[in-house]
Design a protein around this motif. Structure first.
Motif, PDB file in Angstrom:
ATOM      1  N   GLY A   1       0.744  -1.247   0.094  1.00  0.00           N
ATOM      2  CA  GLY A   1      -0.070   0.106   0.017  1.00  0.00           C
ATOM      3  C   GLY A   1       1.003   1.479   0.025  1.00  0.00           C
ATOM      4  N   GLU A   2       0.442   2.308   0.782  1.00  0.00           N
ATOM      5  CA  GLU A   2       0.997   3.415   0.713  1.00  0.00           C
ATOM      6  C   GLU A   2       2.283   3.640   1.191  1.00  0.00           C
ATOM      7  N   GLU A   3       2.705   2.659   2.109  1.00  0.00           N
ATOM      8  CA  GLU A   3       3.896   2.726   2.601  1.00  0.00           C
ATOM      9  C   GLU A   3       5.157   2.040   1.795  1.00  0.00           C
ATOM     10  N   ALA A   4       4.537   1.080   0.863  1.00  0.00           N
ATOM     11  CA  ALA A   4       5.478   0.535  -0.074  1.00  0.00           C
ATOM     12  C   ALA A   4       5.827   1.766  -1.269  1.00  0.00           C
ATOM     13  N   GLY A   5       4.810   2.495  -1.461  1.00  0.00           N
ATOM     14  CA  GLY A   5       5.122   3.580  -2.419  1.00  0.00           C
ATOM     15  C   GLY A   5       5.932   4.633  -1.773  1.00  0.00           C
ATOM     16  N   TYR A   6       5.915   4.889  -0.677  1.00  0.00           N
ATOM     17  CA  TYR A   6       6.629   5.575   0.146  1.00  0.00           C
ATOM     18  C   TYR A   6       8.081   5.188  -0.026  1.00  0.00           C
ATOM     19  N   ALA A   7       8.339   3.949   0.464  1.00  0.00           N
ATOM     20  CA  ALA A   7       9.784   3.442   0.266  1.00  0.00           C
ATOM     21  C   ALA A   7      10.261   3.496  -0.740  1.00  0.00           C
ATOM     22  N   ALA A   8       9.489   2.946  -1.952  1.00  0.00           N
ATOM     23  CA  ALA A   8      10.034   3.031  -3.415  1.00  0.00           C
ATOM     24  C   ALA A   8      10.394   4.259  -4.084  1.00  0.00           C
ATOM     25  N   CYS A   9       9.643   5.420  -3.606  1.00  0.00           N
ATOM     26  CA  CYS A   9      10.004   6.698  -3.817  1.00  0.00           C
ATOM     27  C   CYS A   9      11.408   7.316  -3.392  1.00  0.00           C
ATOM     28  N   ALA A  10      11.280   7.037  -1.891  1.00  0.00           N
ATOM     29  CA  ALA A  10      12.459   7.626  -1.105  1.00  0.00           C
ATOM     30  C   ALA A  10      13.826   6.945  -1.854  1.00  0.00           C
ATOM     31  N   ALA A  11      13.660   5.536  -2.020  1.00  0.00           N
ATOM     32  CA  ALA A  11      14.956   4.933  -2.523  1.00  0.00           C
ATOM     33  C   ALA A  11      15.218   5.639  -4.041  1.00  0.00           C
ATOM     34  N   LEU A  12      14.228   5.633  -4.704  1.00  0.00           N
ATOM     35  CA  LEU A  12      14.585   6.229  -5.986  1.00  0.00           C
ATOM     36  C   LEU A  12      14.996   7.608  -6.262  1.00  0.00           C
ATOM     37  N   LEU A  13      14.686   8.512  -5.460  1.00  0.00           N
ATOM     38  CA  LEU A  13      15.248   9.904  -5.266  1.00  0.00           C
ATOM     39  C   LEU A  13      16.466   9.781  -4.790  1.00  0.00           C
ATOM     40  N   ALA A  14      16.885   8.763  -3.665  1.00  0.00           N
ATOM     41  CA  ALA A  14      18.251   9.005  -3.115  1.00  0.00           C
ATOM     42  C   ALA A  14      19.194   8.506  -4.027  1.00  0.00           C
ATOM     43  N   GLU A  15      18.907   7.390  -5.121  1.00  0.00           N
ATOM     44  CA  GLU A  15      19.902   7.100  -6.185  1.00  0.00           C
ATOM     45  C   GLU A  15      19.697   7.918  -7.224  1.00  0.00           C
ATOM     46  N   HIS A  16      18.587   8.753  -7.597  1.00  0.00           N
ATOM     47  CA  HIS A  16      18.596   9.560  -8.990  1.00  0.00           C
ATOM     48  C   HIS A  16      18.030  11.036  -8.436  1.00  0.00           C
ATOM     49  N   PRO A  17      18.713  11.790  -7.641  1.00  0.00           N
ATOM     50  CA  PRO A  17      18.508  13.059  -7.448  1.00  0.00           C
ATOM     51  C   PRO A  17      17.729  13.894  -8.411  1.00  0.00           C
ATOM     52  N   ASP A  18      18.430  13.577  -9.913  1.00  0.00           N
ATOM     53  CA  ASP A  18      17.927  14.745 -10.776  1.00  0.00           C
ATOM     54  C   ASP A  18      16.564  14.351 -11.305  1.00  0.00           C
ATOM     55  N   VAL A  19      15.820  13.375 -10.798  1.00  0.00           N
ATOM     56  CA  VAL A  19      14.432  12.968 -11.157  1.00  0.00           C
ATOM     57  C   VAL A  19      13.546  14.290 -10.727  1.00  0.00           C
ATOM     58  N   ASP A  20      12.789  14.733 -11.769  1.00  0.00           N
ATOM     59  CA  ASP A  20      11.944  15.992 -11.307  1.00  0.00           C
ATOM     60  C   ASP A  20      10.442  15.712 -11.571  1.00  0.00           C
ATOM     61  N   ALA A  21      10.163  14.649 -11.773  1.00  0.00           N
ATOM     62  CA  ALA A  21       8.787  14.185 -11.855  1.00  0.00           C
ATOM     63  C   ALA A  21       8.425  12.430 -11.715  1.00  0.00           C
ATOM     64  N   VAL A  22       7.535  12.182 -10.997  1.00  0.00           N
ATOM     65  CA  VAL A  22       7.317  10.843 -10.505  1.00  0.00           C
ATOM     66  C   VAL A  22       5.946  10.197 -10.965  1.00  0.00           C
ATOM     67  N   CYS A  23       5.832   9.268 -12.063  1.00  0.00           N
ATOM     68  CA  CYS A  23       4.647   8.758 -12.382  1.00  0.00           C
ATOM     69  C   CYS A  23       4.310   7.399 -11.701  1.00  0.00           C
ATOM     70  N   ALA A  24       3.707   7.575 -10.740  1.00  0.00           N
ATOM     71  CA  ALA A  24       3.355   6.415  -9.907  1.00  0.00           C
ATOM     72  C   ALA A  24       1.891   5.869 -10.167  1.00  0.00           C
ATOM     73  N   LEU A  25       1.765   4.951 -10.902  1.00  0.00           N
ATOM     74  CA  LEU A  25       0.762   4.460 -11.451  1.00  0.00           C
ATOM     75  C   LEU A  25      -0.564   4.079 -10.750  1.00  0.00           C
ATOM     76  N   VAL A  26       0.023   3.495  -9.488  1.00  0.00           N
ATOM     77  CA  VAL A  26      -0.993   3.050  -8.506  1.00  0.00           C
ATOM     78  C   VAL A  26      -1.256   4.164  -7.454  1.00  0.00           C
ATOM     79  N   ASP A  27      -2.508   4.733  -7.445  1.00  0.00           N
ATOM     80  CA  ASP A  27      -2.693   5.849  -6.669  1.00  0.00           C
ATOM     81  C   ASP A  27      -2.232   5.832  -5.225  1.00  0.00           C
ATOM     82  N   VAL A  28      -2.525   4.749  -4.454  1.00  0.00           N
ATOM     83  CA  VAL A  28      -1.941   4.666  -3.216  1.00  0.00           C
ATOM     84  C   VAL A  28      -0.418   4.875  -3.278  1.00  0.00           C
ATOM     85  N   PHE A  29       0.301   4.410  -4.351  1.00  0.00           N
ATOM     86  CA  PHE A  29       1.824   4.549  -4.164  1.00  0.00           C
ATOM     87  C   PHE A  29       1.939   5.960  -4.403  1.00  0.00           C
ATOM     88  N   ALA A  30       1.344   6.586  -5.358  1.00  0.00           N
ATOM     89  CA  ALA A  30       1.341   8.175  -5.405  1.00  0.00           C
ATOM     90  C   ALA A  30       1.055   9.002  -4.395  1.00  0.00           C
TER      91      ALA A  30
END
Length: 369
Positions: A249-278
């Protein structure tokens, strides 16, 4: 009131639920025998006339229907189902966990489909049985149904497996992904949805968008990932894709986004298809000290309650789920009637609903909610 000595009309008398003048009312409902007596025909003729069976003269059929209506006769639906070997019920089933399909409020993608499907099924005299998301156990073995709609079946979908074991017809809401699955389906066009969202993000200035999808193999993941990778190749950005467990659910989306931004700080937009992930992604962006949408924009696929109540409200896509659910019911009932139906139904084209999560602020302009 008829004059003294006249015969009672078809709507009066002890056999039709109304007692004689001055006498107590009879409470039992009228039966097929009452209709036969009032219409001066046999019970079999009444049954055939009311059920569209046999060879009954059209004028006699209409007279019997009129008498039945005047008496207030209602057929025994359970007896009819037993005679015909039909349940007159269809199921809506899914293996999507409620963390994604419904959420804590039980108001989400799955329930929006259920409401529209139930209304359409009832028009055709069918009840809709809502089966909780199938993960383990055997709920589809225990319900009396004629067929089912499976919402976004996964690669090895439990609901599909159980329906096949029972020999029941089904249609899919969303393209089936299992090899050899040729069930009719309603095309939710997941690839086009991602194309539209990425085009919107580019219009708003995104140059390094990332994608967060579920870890399964539903069409919404498979087709979306392919569309994202095509767009990355076309527009020259390095693909950044993260997966998250639907169960989380939401916590999985939180963790995925946090890890993604830590590894790719230049990301300027996130397309999180599952609304709870967003929703989880928005929290992760803020907890990381960045702003939505000024630093990182966020968009999602389903324009539901979560998208509208998130802060800021999420840009999402109108999937026309009411129409899609109607189409799924019609496809299934066509199969039950033995009709040659189209293998694919296509609802109206999805439409992006822009909101504050992806509308970059300009001086003196406030983005709409």
């Amino acid at each position: 009131m008829p004059p003294s000595g006249s015969a009672p009309g078809p709507g009066t008398g002890p056999d039709t639920g109304t007692g004689p003048v001055g006498g107590p009312a009879v409470s039992r409902p009228p039966t097929i025998a009452d209709v036969a007596k009032a219409a001066a025909v046999s019970r079999t003729t009444v049954s055939h006339a009311l059920n569209g069976l046999g060879k009954v003269d059209p004028r006699t059929r209409e007279r019997i229907k009129k008498v039945a209506a005047e008496l207030g006769y209602r057929p025994n639906l359970r007896a009819q189902r037993l005679r015909r070997g039909e349940a007159k019920a269809i199921a809506l089933a899914s293996s999507m966990p409620f963390a994604v399909a419904g959420g804590p409020s039980r108001l989400g993608f799955y329930m929006e489909v259920a409401a529209a499907a139930a209304e359409r099924a009832l028009v055709h005299g069918y009840a809709l049985v809502l089966v909780p998301p199938v993960r383990t156990g055997s709920p589809l073995y225990s319900v009396d149904i004629d067929g089912a709609i499976v919402v976004e079946p996964d690669q090895d979908d439990v609901a599909v497996a159980q329906l096949r074991e029972r020999g029941l017809p089904y249609v899919a809401l969303g393209r089936p992904v299992a090899a050899g699955d040729e069930a009719p389906y309603v095309d939710l066009r997941a690839g086009l949805v991602v194309d539209l969202l990425l085009a919107h993000l580019r219009e708003q200035g995104a140059r390094h968008p990332a994608l967060i999808v579920g870890a399964g193999a539903r069409h919404s993941t498979v087709d979306a990932r392919a569309a994202y990778e095509r767009a990355a190749a076309e527009h020259g950005w390095t693909p950044v894709v993260a997966t998250a467990s639907e169960q989380g659910g939401e916590e999985a989306g939180y963790a995925a986004c946090a890890a993604l931004l830590a590894e790719h700080p230049d990301v300027d937009a996130v397309c999180a298809l599952v609304d709870v992930f967003a929703v989880g992604a928005v929290r992760a962006i803020r907890d990381g000290g960045r702003r939505v949408p000024d630093d990182i924009m966020v968009v999602t696929r389903y324009d539901g309650l979560r998208a509208r109540t998130c802060e800021p409200p999420l840009t999402a896509v109108d999937l026309h789920l009411d129409r899609a659910a109607d189409d799924a019911v019609e496809l299934l009932l066509g199969r039950l009637r033995g009709e040659a139906t189209a293998p694919v139904a296509t609802p109206p084209e999805p439409r992006v609903v822009p909101r504050a999560s992806s509308l970059r602020r300009t001086p003196g302009v406030t983005p709409p909610a």
